[in-house]
Enzyme design. Sequence first.
Site, mmCIF file in Angstrom:
data_model
loop_
_atom_site.group_PDB
_atom_site.id
_atom_site.type_symbol
_atom_site.label_atom_id
_atom_site.label_comp_id
_atom_site.label_asym_id
_atom_site.label_seq_id
_atom_site.Cartn_x
_atom_site.Cartn_y
_atom_site.Cartn_z
ATOM 1 N N ASP A 170 0.828 -1.220 0.000
ATOM 2 C CA ASP A 170 0.000 0.000 0.000
ATOM 3 C C ASP A 170 0.858 1.265 0.000
ATOM 4 O O ASP A 170 0.377 2.355 -0.299
ATOM 5 C CB ASP A 170 -0.975 0.001 1.184
ATOM 6 C CG ASP A 170 -0.272 -0.224 2.515
ATOM 7 O OD1 ASP A 170 0.493 0.653 2.938
ATOM 8 O OD2 ASP A 170 -0.475 -1.292 3.131
ATOM 9 N N GLU A 181 7.158 -6.691 -2.883
ATOM 10 C CA GLU A 181 5.722 -6.952 -2.652
ATOM 11 C C GLU A 181 5.283 -8.043 -3.626
ATOM 12 O O GLU A 181 5.593 -7.979 -4.809
ATOM 13 C CB GLU A 181 4.926 -5.652 -2.846
ATOM 14 C CG GLU A 181 3.431 -5.807 -3.067
ATOM 15 C CD GLU A 181 2.682 -6.423 -1.887
ATOM 16 O OE1 GLU A 181 2.839 -5.955 -0.751
ATOM 17 O OE2 GLU A 181 1.921 -7.398 -2.121
ATOM 18 N N ASP A 236 6.146 -5.812 6.579
ATOM 19 C CA ASP A 236 4.766 -5.329 6.742
ATOM 20 C C ASP A 236 3.833 -6.333 6.077
ATOM 21 O O ASP A 236 3.406 -6.155 4.938
ATOM 22 C CB ASP A 236 4.646 -3.943 6.092
ATOM 23 C CG ASP A 236 3.218 -3.433 6.153
ATOM 24 O OD1 ASP A 236 2.415 -3.981 6.938
ATOM 25 O OD2 ASP A 236 2.896 -2.497 5.404
ATOM 26 N N SER A 237 3.521 -7.383 6.798
ATOM 27 C CA SER A 237 2.773 -8.483 6.188
ATOM 28 C C SER A 237 1.319 -8.481 6.628
ATOM 29 O O SER A 237 0.953 -7.851 7.616
ATOM 30 C CB SER A 237 3.406 -9.810 6.602
ATOM 31 O OG SER A 237 3.122 -10.068 7.951
ATOM 32 N N ASP A 255 -1.825 -11.327 7.737
ATOM 33 C CA ASP A 255 -1.794 -12.384 8.759
ATOM 34 C C ASP A 255 -1.262 -13.702 8.182
ATOM 35 O O ASP A 255 -1.297 -13.906 6.969
ATOM 36 C CB ASP A 255 -3.207 -12.588 9.324
ATOM 37 C CG ASP A 255 -3.707 -11.324 10.010
ATOM 38 O OD1 ASP A 255 -2.936 -10.731 10.775
ATOM 39 O OD2 ASP A 255 -4.859 -10.937 9.763
ATOM 40 N N TYR A 315 -8.000 -3.187 13.906
ATOM 41 C CA TYR A 315 -7.409 -4.524 13.857
ATOM 42 C C TYR A 315 -8.041 -5.393 14.960
ATOM 43 O O TYR A 315 -8.467 -4.861 16.000
ATOM 44 C CB TYR A 315 -5.884 -4.464 14.056
ATOM 45 C CG TYR A 315 -5.105 -3.983 12.833
ATOM 46 C CD1 TYR A 315 -5.719 -3.845 11.591
ATOM 47 C CD2 TYR A 315 -3.751 -3.692 12.929
ATOM 48 C CE1 TYR A 315 -5.003 -3.410 10.487
ATOM 49 C CE2 TYR A 315 -3.030 -3.257 11.821
ATOM 50 C CZ TYR A 315 -3.665 -3.118 10.601
ATOM 51 O OH TYR A 315 -2.959 -2.695 9.503
HETATM 52 N N1 SPD Z 1 -4.963 -8.349 10.937
HETATM 53 C C1 SPD Z 1 -4.429 -7.461 9.949
HETATM 54 C C2 SPD Z 1 -2.977 -7.212 10.070
HETATM 55 C C3 SPD Z 1 -2.500 -6.373 8.920
HETATM 56 C C4 SPD Z 1 -1.090 -5.964 9.034
HETATM 57 N N2 SPD Z 1 -0.571 -5.381 7.819
HETATM 58 C C5 SPD Z 1 -1.179 -4.191 7.385
HETATM 59 C C6 SPD Z 1 -0.542 -3.588 6.196
HETATM 60 C C7 SPD Z 1 -0.520 -2.112 6.273
HETATM 61 N N3 SPD Z 1 0.489 -1.519 5.486
#
Ligand code: SPD
Length: 315
Positions: free
Chosen positions: A112, A132, A180-181, A183, A249
């Site tokens: 993103d 990515e 930055d993943s 789940d 979240y």
């Molecule tokens: N449960 C969702 C966790 C998301 C983590 N990554 C978000 C990406 C934002 N750049």
Amino acid sequence: MEEAAARGGENSGSDAAVDGVSAIIPGWFSEMSPMWPGEAHSLKVEKILYQGYSEYQDVMVFQSATYGKVLVLDGVIQVTERDECAYQEMITHLPLCSIQNPKKVLVIGGGDGGVLREVSRYSSVEQIDICEIDKMVVEVSKQFFPNLAIGFEDPRVNLLIGVAFLKNAPEGTYDAIIVDSSDPIGPAQELFKKPFFETVCMALRPGGVVCTQAESIWLHMHIIEDIISNCRQIFKGSVKYAWTTVPTYPSGVIGFMLCSTAGPFVDFQHPVHLIDENDDLNKSMGPLKFYNPEIHSAAFCLPSFAKRVISSKAR
Ligand code: SPD
């Protein structure tokens, strides 16, 4: 995507009831997953703006009533315009303020662009690689989330679409790697496993740091324990857990695993770079909304139930 839309959204006609309680509210997006069984946070949907299927996952964007635009992957909220700062700023500035003058930074995931936006604030940084897997995420962000995708406009950014990049990264290259993943169900599963952390460790310079998305202390202590145990074996420097609040979240919080390689000691809890209101970092991209040096140190303070489990394993 039909599944996600059926959980809410303007097209949902479902008002399924369980034991007399309305389980799905038409016009709302309810986030359900086996990763947080028995609960579902819901956002009121004004309009679905985009729905598509990439090679890897369902991609949806909707306009919510109270959190701005929302990016959803495989039915799970990744970003909302209102609270994204709490995640992107913390996952970036916790590691980058813990070392002197980061120069080479790698972002894994983060399609993103929000983490790139935060890394771009550092004038010491010369090179920002981002790896990515899903180009649709990048394209959708550029279309609907300009305040995140602005990160791609920095000339220091090299975007690599695919998975092979990290394996071929020369040893000892990066000062910092930010993972930055999403789940660990679906495309991001590998990013929570030991071989991945071994590759990350190899790609870091001595005393280099990694910060990786490490789920919620309320919901995922078993996942956190696995990550810590792998990281303790692999990273010979510091291994610490920090957390932040993100209202959209699951459980309203999310954590980060911060590790350093053997080499100069990294004291994650005490930032060496103190960003403040007057810092040069803040000027071109607007001020930080969430991160400050006090919240940096506080992020490592854990509630007792989590401290008992995590502090006994971290170092
Ligand atoms: N449960 C969702 C966790 C998301 C983590 N990554 C978000 C990406 C934002 N750049």
